[in-house]
Design a protein around this motif. Structure first.
Motif, PDB file in Angstrom:
ATOM      1  N   ILE A   1      41.750  17.871  39.162  1.00 13.29           N
ATOM      2  CA  ILE A   1      40.937  19.080  39.128  1.00 13.29           C
ATOM      3  C   ILE A   1      41.412  20.065  38.066  1.00 13.29           C
ATOM      4  CG2 ILE A   1      40.401  18.805  41.562  1.00 13.29           C
ATOM      5  CD1 ILE A   1      42.199  21.190  42.137  1.00 13.29           C
ATOM      6  N   THR A   2      40.506  20.995  37.717  1.00 19.18           N
ATOM      7  CA  THR A   2      40.746  21.983  36.673  1.00 19.18           C
ATOM      8  C   THR A   2      40.665  23.387  37.257  1.00 19.18           C
ATOM      9  OG1 THR A   2      38.402  22.182  36.157  1.00 19.18           O
ATOM     10  CG2 THR A   2      39.625  20.457  34.986  1.00 19.18           C
ATOM     11  N   ALA A   3      40.900  24.382  36.401  1.00 22.62           N
ATOM     12  CA  ALA A   3      40.738  25.774  36.823  1.00 22.62           C
ATOM     13  C   ALA A   3      39.301  26.024  37.265  1.00 22.62           C
ATOM     14  CB  ALA A   3      41.116  26.710  35.674  1.00 22.62           C
ATOM     15  N   LYS A   4      38.367  25.383  36.599  1.00 24.55           N
ATOM     16  CA  LYS A   4      36.959  25.541  36.984  1.00 24.55           C
ATOM     17  C   LYS A   4      36.705  24.971  38.379  1.00 24.55           C
ATOM     18  CE  LYS A   4      33.725  25.019  33.891  1.00 24.55           C
ATOM     19  NZ  LYS A   4      32.738  24.438  32.940  1.00 24.55           N
ATOM     20  N   THR A   5      37.372  23.858  38.695  1.00 17.81           N
ATOM     21  CA  THR A   5      37.228  23.272  40.024  1.00 17.81           C
ATOM     22  C   THR A   5      37.682  24.253  41.100  1.00 17.81           C
ATOM     23  OG1 THR A   5      37.951  21.211  38.972  1.00 17.81           O
ATOM     24  CG2 THR A   5      37.598  21.160  41.347  1.00 17.81           C
ATOM     25  N   LEU A   6      38.779  24.956  40.827  1.00 17.93           N
ATOM     26  CA  LEU A   6      39.284  25.937  41.785  1.00 17.93           C
ATOM     27  C   LEU A   6      38.265  27.052  42.010  1.00 17.93           C
ATOM     28  CD1 LEU A   6      42.994  26.257  40.586  1.00 17.93           C
ATOM     29  CD2 LEU A   6      42.118  24.925  42.512  1.00 17.93           C
ATOM     30  N   GLU A   7      37.556  27.434  40.959  1.00 16.88           N
ATOM     31  CA  GLU A   7      36.509  28.449  41.101  1.00 16.88           C
ATOM     32  C   GLU A   7      35.380  27.939  41.990  1.00 16.88           C
ATOM     33  OE1 GLU A   7      35.294  30.851  37.687  1.00 16.88           O
ATOM     34  OE2 GLU A   7      36.820  29.791  36.522  1.00 16.88           O
TER      35      GLU A   7
ATOM     36  N   ILE B   1      42.990  33.503  30.565  1.00 13.44           N
ATOM     37  CA  ILE B   1      41.861  33.713  31.469  1.00 13.44           C
ATOM     38  C   ILE B   1      42.214  33.263  32.881  1.00 13.44           C
ATOM     39  CG2 ILE B   1      39.514  32.938  32.009  1.00 13.44           C
ATOM     40  CD1 ILE B   1      39.078  32.759  28.937  1.00 13.44           C
ATOM     41  N   PHE B   2      42.856  32.099  32.978  1.00 13.54           N
ATOM     42  CA  PHE B   2      43.230  31.598  34.304  1.00 13.54           C
ATOM     43  C   PHE B   2      44.263  32.510  34.962  1.00 13.54           C
ATOM     44  CE2 PHE B   2      46.118  28.926  36.913  1.00 13.54           C
ATOM     45  CZ  PHE B   2      45.238  28.674  37.955  1.00 13.54           C
ATOM     46  N   LYS B   3      45.191  33.028  34.179  1.00 19.01           N
ATOM     47  CA  LYS B   3      46.212  33.915  34.728  1.00 19.01           C
ATOM     48  C   LYS B   3      45.574  35.158  35.335  1.00 19.01           C
ATOM     49  CE  LYS B   3      50.638  36.080  33.605  1.00 19.01           C
ATOM     50  NZ  LYS B   3      51.650  36.311  32.532  1.00 19.01           N
ATOM     51  N   LYS B   4      44.574  35.726  34.665  1.00 21.98           N
ATOM     52  CA  LYS B   4      43.879  36.909  35.193  1.00 21.98           C
ATOM     53  C   LYS B   4      43.155  36.580  36.491  1.00 21.98           C
ATOM     54  CE  LYS B   4      43.136  39.438  30.863  1.00 21.98           C
ATOM     55  NZ  LYS B   4      42.107  39.967  29.920  1.00 21.98           N
ATOM     56  N   LYS B   5      42.493  35.421  36.528  1.00 21.53           N
ATOM     57  CA  LYS B   5      41.761  35.036  37.737  1.00 21.53           C
ATOM     58  C   LYS B   5      42.722  34.761  38.890  1.00 21.53           C
ATOM     59  CE  LYS B   5      37.669  33.231  35.413  1.00 21.53           C
ATOM     60  NZ  LYS B   5      36.824  32.054  35.122  1.00 21.53           N
ATOM     61  N   LEU B   6      43.858  34.168  38.559  1.00 24.48           N
ATOM     62  CA  LEU B   6      44.870  33.891  39.575  1.00 24.48           C
ATOM     63  C   LEU B   6      45.415  35.197  40.154  1.00 24.48           C
ATOM     64  CD1 LEU B   6      46.692  31.792  41.006  1.00 24.48           C
ATOM     65  CD2 LEU B   6      48.253  31.989  39.057  1.00 24.48           C
ATOM     66  N   GLU B   7      45.710  36.163  39.271  1.00 21.19           N
ATOM     67  CA  GLU B   7      46.214  37.461  39.735  1.00 21.19           C
ATOM     68  C   GLU B   7      45.176  38.176  40.592  1.00 21.19           C
ATOM     69  OE1 GLU B   7      47.186  39.326  36.063  1.00 21.19           O
ATOM     70  OE2 GLU B   7      49.154  38.367  35.890  1.00 21.19           O
ATOM     71  N   SER B   8      43.907  38.106  40.182  1.00 22.18           N
ATOM     72  CA  SER B   8      42.829  38.735  40.956  1.00 22.18           C
ATOM     73  C   SER B   8      42.714  38.096  42.335  1.00 22.18           C
ATOM     74  CB  SER B   8      41.514  38.609  40.203  1.00 22.18           C
ATOM     75  OG  SER B   8      40.442  39.112  40.969  1.00 22.18           O
ATOM     76  N   TYR B   9      42.787  36.761  42.382  1.00 23.12           N
ATOM     77  CA  TYR B   9      42.701  36.059  43.663  1.00 23.12           C
ATOM     78  C   TYR B   9      43.861  36.454  44.573  1.00 23.12           C
ATOM     79  CZ  TYR B   9      42.828  32.370  47.137  1.00 23.12           C
ATOM     80  OH  TYR B   9      42.885  31.689  48.348  1.00 23.12           O
ATOM     81  N   ASN B  10      45.066  36.463  44.020  1.00 23.84           N
ATOM     82  CA  ASN B  10      46.248  36.787  44.824  1.00 23.84           C
ATOM     83  C   ASN B  10      46.196  38.223  45.337  1.00 23.84           C
ATOM     84  OD1 ASN B  10      47.316  34.233  44.485  1.00 23.84           O
ATOM     85  ND2 ASN B  10      48.535  34.797  42.702  1.00 23.84           N
TER      86      ASN B  10
END
Length: 243
Positions: free
Chosen positions: A39-45, A230-239
């Motif tokens: 899976i990818t970062a997109k899969t996690l979304e 981009i993934f780091k920002k999304k990860l921080e937002s999720y956390n």
């Protein structure tokens, strides 16, 4: 060694290349279908937007990252200290390291040549993975047809290389109906990994420079840096939202 880590609400498996090579060999000796999701970062979304899709991941025996940043950004101490399956190159290495005879493959994708190149990458001797059959088309509308073609071939390995979330939902619905030993589900291939495996120019083949050709194509530091940011920002937002 196999551990689980949670990335944006999805459990990913952490296993060394050596251990996973052995696990793949065991899968190919089983009488049941074992499933590996890459899976990818997109899969996690997708997983965070649709509960049905997130639940479909549960049918897999292993859920592995196909981008090293999924592991490196979240658990850098784990990533740095061992040779884990952390991206599709490491999956490829696990496949190459298997000590086994030739295996038959059924590919469900409109990029059959690229998938074949991925499986047999750097194999200068006889190819280990033999493409017995393939299907290109709508797997949801033609579900029974696809299942029948796979079962008629009875491959060692079934590869799904389509778009997410369609392929994950499809294998979740149908895995009990399929006559194969191992299913590799390669997420979002058009956006990522298999672009590296387009047909190699004839002159490159004649010079024996296939390996260098792929490494040059894979060297995209700017794109990788942007994806990481981009993934780091999304990860921080999720956390932050789940605290």
């Amino acid at each position: 060694m196999k551990n689980k880590i949670n990335v944006m609400g999805v459990d990913l498996d952490v296993i060394s290349v050596l251990a996973f090579s052995q696990k793949l060999k065991e899968f190919l000796l089983n009488d049941r279908l074992d499933i590996v999701f890459l899976i990818t970062a997109k899969t996690l979304e997708y997983a965070n937007k649709a509960e049905e899709f997130k639940n479909s991941l549960a049918c897999a025996d292993y859920v592995l990252p196909s981008q090293e940043m999924l592991l490196a950004l979240v658990y850098p101490h784990i990533y740095e200290n061992a040779n884990y399956v952390s991206d599709f190159h490491k999956l490829q290495l696990s496949l190459r390291n298997m000590d086994c005879s030739k295996k038959t493959v059924f590919i469900v994708s409109n990029m059959v040549n690229q998938v074949e190149s991925f499986l047999n990458y750097k194999r200068k001797a006889e190819e280990r993975f033999i493409i017995e059959n393939s299907y290109m088309g709508d797997i949801t509308e033609n579900e029974d047809l696809v299942i029948n073609e796979i079962n008629a071939t009875a491959p060692d390995i079934l590869v799904l290389a389509l778009e997410s979330p369609e392929q994950e939902l499809w294998i979740d619905r149908n895995h009990t109906k399929l006559n194969a030993k191992l299913c590799l589900v390669l997420a979002d291939i058009k956006d990522g990994m298999l672009k590296e495996y387009n047909e190699i120019p004839t002159v490159i083949k004649k010079l024996g420079l296939q390996g260098i050709y792929h490494h040059v194509k894979a060297w995209r530091p700017l794109k990788q840096s942007n994806e990481r940011r981009i993934f780091k920002k999304k990860l921080e937002s999720y956390n932050n939202n789940t605290k």
